[in-house]
Design an enzyme around this catalytic site. Structure first.
Site, PDB file in Angstrom:
ATOM      1  N   GLY A   1       0.799  -1.056  -0.070  1.00 29.94           N
ATOM      2  CA  GLY A   1       0.021  -0.033   0.209  1.00 29.94           C
ATOM      3  C   GLY A   1       0.916   1.210   0.188  1.00 29.94           C
ATOM      4  O   GLY A   1       0.730   2.139  -0.831  1.00 29.94           O
TER       5      GLY A   1
ATOM      6  N   ASP B   1       8.168   5.144   8.668  1.00 26.22           N
ATOM      7  CA  ASP B   1       7.530   4.083   9.617  1.00 26.22           C
ATOM      8  C   ASP B   1       6.259   5.208  10.188  1.00 26.22           C
ATOM      9  O   ASP B   1       6.392   6.287  10.219  1.00 26.22           O
ATOM     10  CB  ASP B   1       8.603   4.215  10.857  1.00 26.22           C
ATOM     11  CG  ASP B   1       8.097   3.183  11.719  1.00 26.22           C
ATOM     12  OD1 ASP B   1       7.770   2.048  11.396  1.00 26.22           O
ATOM     13  OD2 ASP B   1       7.851   3.405  13.002  1.00 26.22           O
ATOM     14  N   SER B   2       5.318   4.578   9.983  1.00 25.74           N
ATOM     15  CA  SER B   2       3.800   5.189  10.175  1.00 25.74           C
ATOM     16  C   SER B   2       3.007   4.399  11.081  1.00 25.74           C
ATOM     17  O   SER B   2       3.278   3.062  11.355  1.00 25.74           O
ATOM     18  CB  SER B   2       3.230   5.471   8.894  1.00 25.74           C
ATOM     19  OG  SER B   2       3.262   4.459   7.959  1.00 25.74           O
TER      20      SER B   2
ATOM     21  N   GLY C   1      -4.599  -0.554   5.038  1.00 24.05           N
ATOM     22  CA  GLY C   1      -4.444  -0.588   6.447  1.00 24.05           C
ATOM     23  C   GLY C   1      -5.599  -0.194   7.330  1.00 24.05           C
ATOM     24  O   GLY C   1      -6.720  -0.494   7.173  1.00 24.05           O
TER      25      GLY C   1
ATOM     26  N   ASP D   1      -7.390   2.647   6.812  1.00 27.97           N
ATOM     27  CA  ASP D   1      -8.018   3.594   5.999  1.00 27.97           C
ATOM     28  C   ASP D   1      -9.645   3.514   6.367  1.00 27.97           C
ATOM     29  O   ASP D   1     -10.371   4.353   6.167  1.00 27.97           O
ATOM     30  CB  ASP D   1      -7.639   3.635   4.388  1.00 27.97           C
ATOM     31  CG  ASP D   1      -6.420   4.561   4.196  1.00 27.97           C
ATOM     32  OD1 ASP D   1      -5.770   5.215   5.180  1.00 27.97           O
ATOM     33  OD2 ASP D   1      -5.617   4.160   3.315  1.00 27.97           O
TER      34      ASP D   1
ATOM     35  N   HIS E   1      -1.080  12.010   5.589  1.00 27.78           N
ATOM     36  CA  HIS E   1       0.143  12.372   6.472  1.00 27.78           C
ATOM     37  C   HIS E   1       1.463  11.886   5.639  1.00 27.78           C
ATOM     38  O   HIS E   1       2.643  12.437   5.762  1.00 27.78           O
ATOM     39  CB  HIS E   1       0.241  11.381   7.622  1.00 27.78           C
ATOM     40  CG  HIS E   1      -0.148   9.893   7.494  1.00 27.78           C
ATOM     41  ND1 HIS E   1      -1.168   9.527   6.668  1.00 27.78           N
ATOM     42  CD2 HIS E   1       0.258   8.600   7.718  1.00 27.78           C
ATOM     43  CE1 HIS E   1      -1.478   8.310   6.234  1.00 27.78           C
ATOM     44  NE2 HIS E   1      -0.435   7.660   6.982  1.00 27.78           N
ATOM     45  N   ARG E   2       1.277  10.870   4.966  1.00 27.94           N
ATOM     46  CA  ARG E   2       2.488  10.576   3.992  1.00 27.94           C
ATOM     47  C   ARG E   2       2.773  11.877   2.910  1.00 27.94           C
ATOM     48  O   ARG E   2       3.971  12.137   2.783  1.00 27.94           O
ATOM     49  CB  ARG E   2       2.127   9.102   3.183  1.00 27.94           C
ATOM     50  CG  ARG E   2       3.396   8.551   2.447  1.00 27.94           C
ATOM     51  CD  ARG E   2       3.038   7.179   2.245  1.00 27.94           C
ATOM     52  NE  ARG E   2       3.038   6.487   3.450  1.00 27.94           N
ATOM     53  CZ  ARG E   2       2.047   5.963   4.117  1.00 27.94           C
ATOM     54  NH1 ARG E   2       0.986   6.218   3.553  1.00 27.94           N
ATOM     55  NH2 ARG E   2       2.136   5.481   5.313  1.00 27.94           N
TER      56      ARG E   2
END
Ligand SMILES: O=c1nc[nH]c2c1ncn2[C@H]1C[C@H](O)[C@@H](COP(=O)(O)OP(=O)(O)OP(=O)(O)O)O1
Ligand SMILES: [Mg+2]
Length: 207
Positions: free
Chosen positions: A13, A70-71, A156, A158, A183-184
């Protein structure tokens, strides 16, 4: 002339989103699977530490510069959980369905206004494995946790993440929209401006 950058992620993803976002920038980014990089152990206690561990691991295996992400999601009612443990919230790494089910269970009966949450994305860019000054960027996306899943896009968490500015779940957004506001996307915009600044100071590639 672009230098190759390794994308230190195995998450399909994320890789799709990076390809869409980086494509426009004329940066040649290849996922670490193309170099058979072994997954780094995420032993850090913050997104920042884990992003650096992943980037360093990819640099060490390839001899190339690397970018890692990293999230995760921070839920206020759960005192910030699952946070850096988002991918392994329900136990098994990357079991999105189980993670989402557990999140719903933990928030059962909790009122809408108490379901506030946010996605974090920390990006770490390292020129080589001993780089003493990794570039680190942080993007945040505010929302709240819904009471049931909605939408088919994204990945994820979402389907459970309500985006107030769009009045729907992140998984209901067309990918072009998510890639403008997530955020990304926010962290990547910071990375681009840092690269642009560097290239205006130094001649040649910004890396
Ligand atoms: O935009 C997003 N939309 C939905 N969920 C998201 C997003 N961004 C991160 N997330 C979730 C997925 C995973 O549960 C965790 C990341 O964990 P994280 O360790 O960074 O990634 P990962 O292990 O899946 O792949 P890798 O480490 O190879 O990049 O946060
Ligand atoms: Mg991971």
């Amino acid at each position: 002339m672009n230098k190759t950058i390794v994308l230190a992620s195995n998450n399909a993803g994320k890789i799709k989103e990076f390809n869409a976002l980086l494509g426009d920038m004329g940066i040649d980014v290849k996922p670490q699977s193309e170099f058979n990089v072994e997954e780094a152990e995420e032993t850090g206690l913050s997104f920042i530490e884990n992003a650096i561990l992943k980037a360093r691991n990819a640099c060490a295996h390839t001899g190339l510069p690397a970018l890692a992400d990293d999230s995760g999601i921070e839920v206020d009612y759960l005192d910030g959980a699952p946070g850096i443990y988002s991918a392994r919230f329900a136990g098994e790494h990357g079991d999105n369905e189980a993670n989402n089910a557990l999140l719903l269970e933990k928030l059962e009966g909790v009122a809408e206004l108490e379901r506030t949450a946010r996605f974090h994305c920390v990006l770490a860019y390292m020129r080589h494995k001993d780089d003493p000054t990794p570039l680190v960027f942080h993007g945040v996306w505010e929302g709240r946790i819904m009471t049931s899943t909605e939408g088919q896009e994204g990945f994820g968490y979402d389907p459970l993440f309500y985006v107030p500015e769009c009045a729907c779940s992140a998984a209901s957004l067309p990918k072009e929209v998510k890639n403008q506001i997530s955020h990304r996307a926010k962290a990547l915009k910071q990375l681009f401006s840092a690269f642009q600044k560097q290239s205006s100071v130094q001649q040649g590639t910004p890396f």
